[in-house]
Motif scaffolding. Structure first.
Motif, PDB file in Angstrom:
ATOM      1  N   THR A  97      10.942  64.929  56.444  1.00 44.16           N
ATOM      2  CA  THR A  97      10.535  63.649  57.016  1.00 44.16           C
ATOM      3  C   THR A  97      10.555  63.696  58.537  1.00 44.16           C
ATOM      4  O   THR A  97      11.318  64.448  59.137  1.00 44.16           O
ATOM      5  N   ASP A 100       9.876  57.845  59.508  1.00 46.68           N
ATOM      6  CA  ASP A 100       9.756  57.367  58.123  1.00 46.68           C
ATOM      7  C   ASP A 100       8.576  58.014  57.396  1.00 46.68           C
ATOM      8  O   ASP A 100       8.219  57.600  56.291  1.00 46.68           O
ATOM      9  N   GLN A 102       6.963  60.949  55.305  1.00 46.84           N
ATOM     10  CA  GLN A 102       7.398  62.027  54.430  1.00 46.84           C
ATOM     11  C   GLN A 102       6.271  63.041  54.263  1.00 46.84           C
ATOM     12  O   GLN A 102       5.133  62.685  53.954  1.00 46.84           O
ATOM     13  N   GLY A 316      14.723  59.619  59.720  1.00 43.82           N
ATOM     14  CA  GLY A 316      14.916  58.293  59.152  1.00 43.82           C
ATOM     15  C   GLY A 316      16.066  57.585  59.839  1.00 43.82           C
ATOM     16  O   GLY A 316      16.764  58.152  60.674  1.00 43.82           O
ATOM     17  N   GLN A 317      16.257  56.336  59.501  1.00 46.25           N
ATOM     18  CA  GLN A 317      17.304  55.541  60.123  1.00 46.25           C
ATOM     19  C   GLN A 317      18.675  56.125  59.779  1.00 46.25           C
ATOM     20  O   GLN A 317      19.034  56.243  58.617  1.00 46.25           O
ATOM     21  N   GLU A 414      10.467  49.053  59.437  1.00 47.69           N
ATOM     22  CA  GLU A 414      10.426  49.579  58.080  1.00 47.69           C
ATOM     23  C   GLU A 414      11.852  49.671  57.519  1.00 47.69           C
ATOM     24  O   GLU A 414      12.785  50.050  58.227  1.00 47.69           O
ATOM     25  N   ALA A 416      15.064  51.194  55.588  1.00 53.35           N
ATOM     26  CA  ALA A 416      15.565  52.561  55.481  1.00 53.35           C
ATOM     27  C   ALA A 416      15.275  53.105  54.085  1.00 53.35           C
ATOM     28  O   ALA A 416      15.395  52.395  53.083  1.00 53.35           O
ATOM     29  N   VAL A 417      14.878  54.374  54.039  1.00 51.94           N
ATOM     30  CA  VAL A 417      14.610  55.032  52.761  1.00 51.94           C
ATOM     31  C   VAL A 417      15.899  55.664  52.254  1.00 51.94           C
ATOM     32  O   VAL A 417      16.528  56.470  52.948  1.00 51.94           O
TER      33      VAL A 417
END
Length: 530
Positions: A97, A100, A102, A316-317, A414, A416-417
């Motif tokens: 990633t 955000d 992928q 990511g976050q 967005e 978080a994943v």
């Protein structure tokens, strides 16, 4: 980190070195695009610095007075370090990633690297969960296959014999380049890739330059990771007695000299204040590249080059991935007596020593939702680079998915994943069972686990762990059999032979077990008092 740049087993220096003037290859910078319609400029009020009768009011980093003017910046129009080329699997896709977004990276039948969006155009399944079949990337949901740098779909098992594959069945692709042993990815689909932005690290191209490269996944934001890497003041304290390269007694004031500020970063010299002349040269360059260089002239007049290179990728976050490369044109003679995996596990130990408070720092930044000037107390003698980095974020943060600047902030839009998170305790155990397709509890994906943070990304360390585990099992069997024979045999001579064999085999199994633990078990800090 700085602790590894001076590692006594990696680099050899003379006791009385003379500093050679640092030279740096010119960096190409983009032309400034003034944002006339961008919230004008963000006010940056002067912070009230506490005064005292002994003149200590000047110990804090100076505040910028006036307004902060943003510069043109788009995070997608950058090259990000995706992976070490040598560690890209030959027989499986790799899911990665950037912020955000992928992506999936794999080698095709010709050994060429291909990179696609990590989702099948059929029903959005992750392509990184698929497999390589005849050099093609196959989605394991329905068997659709893709190939080439255009992401063309070349097979749909369920399609009738006389039907054609729809053109829309192609997957989105990303431009990638292999440069100096690192795979770089261009994230924009609107702007053509700009090859001049791929970083070039001069020292790594010098004759005789050798490096040790590792990759680590870490459970905190890339900005926190970068400010930690550019903070030499924490090394003697946090990394006290880490392989003799840092001592808390050496904590002292540092001297920083900023020599360059641009739209794409900053650079300057740093060193101990007592030395008067800083000997280390630090350069930060957008989007997330940091290098720490040193040049030393030996007694024969030969210039030796030393570099610590940190290539960070936001994942990511509250997550990041880091490629660490330490190298030099002259290494310590002791280095050849240590296997490379020893330095890899030592790097893991260094990150684990910082992980607790960096993770908590990450939590506070997201919770407080204010710029760092309202939270940090930056000292000139330790935090100059940190302040410079956060002020640079003020200028370019508007062009990022989110940022925490010195005077400005923009929170993530967005969500978080969260990956690999089964619902509930029972589901977690079931999902981790090898019978269910998992990989076992010991190696279950977990950013707090050294195996997941590093070993799964490193071919060399994976092979080392497998080899030591295999030898441990064999030696354990030999030890058990030898002990059994020692009990069964009555002859004193044979008893002695089998007992000796059991002792040696058992000792070997213990050594192998220790080596496995060194590569997979987190460092546990034992506090040391002065």
């Amino acid at each position: 980190m700085a602790v590894l740049l001076h590692h006594p087993l990696l680099f050899h220096t003379t006791k009385t070195p003379s500093l050679h003037t640092h030279t740096h290859k010119p960096t190409l910078f983009r032309t400034t695009r003034t944002l006339l319609n961008c919230a004008a400029a963000v006010a940056a009020p002067q912070q009230q610095i506490p005064s005292s009768s002994d003149g200590t009011e000047d110990v804090l980093v100076e505040e910028q007075i006036g307004r902060v003017y943003p510069v043109g910046y788009d995070w997608t129009e950058e090259w990000y370090p995706l992976y070490l080329t040598k560690d890209v699997p030959d027989d499986a896709p790799l899911g990665l990633t950037v912020f955000d977004k992928q992506v999936v990276l794999y080698r095709d039948g010709n050994g060429d690297l291909q990179c696609y969006e990590d989702r099948c155009p059929h029903r959005l399944a992750k392509l990184s969960e698929g497999q390589i079949v005849d050099g093609r990337l196959e989605c394991l949901y329905h068997g659709w296959q893709f190939e080439g740098n255009e992401g063309k779909c070349v097979k749909i098992p369920q399609l009738p014999a006389n039907a054609k594959i729809p053109r829309s069945a192609c997957t989105k692709t990303y431009e990638i380049k292999d440069s100096q042993g690192v795979v770089w990815i261009w994230m924009s689909h609107k702007t053509p890739p700009n090859p001049s932005k791929i970083p070039w690290f001069e020292n790594f191209a010098r004759p005789g330059f050798k490096d040790i490269s590792t990759i680590h996944e870490l459970p905190y934001d890339h900005s926190i990771l970068l400010e930690n890497l550019m903070d030499p003041a924490h090394v003697p304290i946090s990394h006290d007695r880490t392989d003799w390269s840092a001592k808390r007694e050496d904590a002292q004031p540092l001297l920083f000299k900023v020599t360059e500020r641009t739209e794409r970063g900053f650079a300057g010299f740093w060193g101990r204040e007592a030395d008067k002349t800083p000997q280390n040269f630090l350069r930060f360059e957008a989007p997330c590249n940091l290098q720490n260089n040193r040049e030393i002239v030996d007694k024969d007049g030969v210039t030796n080059y030393f570099s610590g290179l940190f290539l960070c990728r936001p994942t990511g976050q509250g997550k990041s991935m880091l490629i660490v490369r330490f190298g030099s044109t002259k290494r310590s003679p002791l280095a050849k007596f240590f296997p490379e995996w020893y330095f890899h596990q030592n790097a893991g130990k260094v990150f684990e020593q910082d992980m607790g408070f960096l993770s908590s720092q990450n939590e506070i930044l997201y919770k407080e939702k204010v710029p760092t000037k309202d939270l940090y107390l930056n000292l000139r003698s330790s935090d100059t680079w940190v302040a410079e980095y956060r002020k640079w974020m003020d200028k370019v943060g508007h062009g990022m998915p989110y940022h925490f600047g010195h005077s400005t902030i923009s929170l993530p839009v967005e969500p978080a994943v969260v990956e690999h998170a089964p619902a509930g305790f029972v589901a977690s155990i079931a999902a981790s069972s090898p019978a269910k397709g998992g990989i076992g509890i010991k190696y279950a994906p977990n950013l707090a686990n050294r195996y997941f943070r590093h070993v799964v990304h490193c071919k060399d360390c994976r092979n080392v762990v497998k080899a030591f585990e295999a030898w441990k099992n064999r030696l354990s069997v030999v030890a058990a059999l030898s002990l059994t024979f020692a009990i069964l045999f009555n002859a004193r001579q044979w008893k002695a032979v089998f007992l000796l064999a059991a002792a040696l085999s058992g000792g070997g199994a213990y050594v192998c077990s220790t080596a496995v633990a060194m590569n997979t078990t987190n460092f546990i800090r034992t506090h040391r008092r002065l």
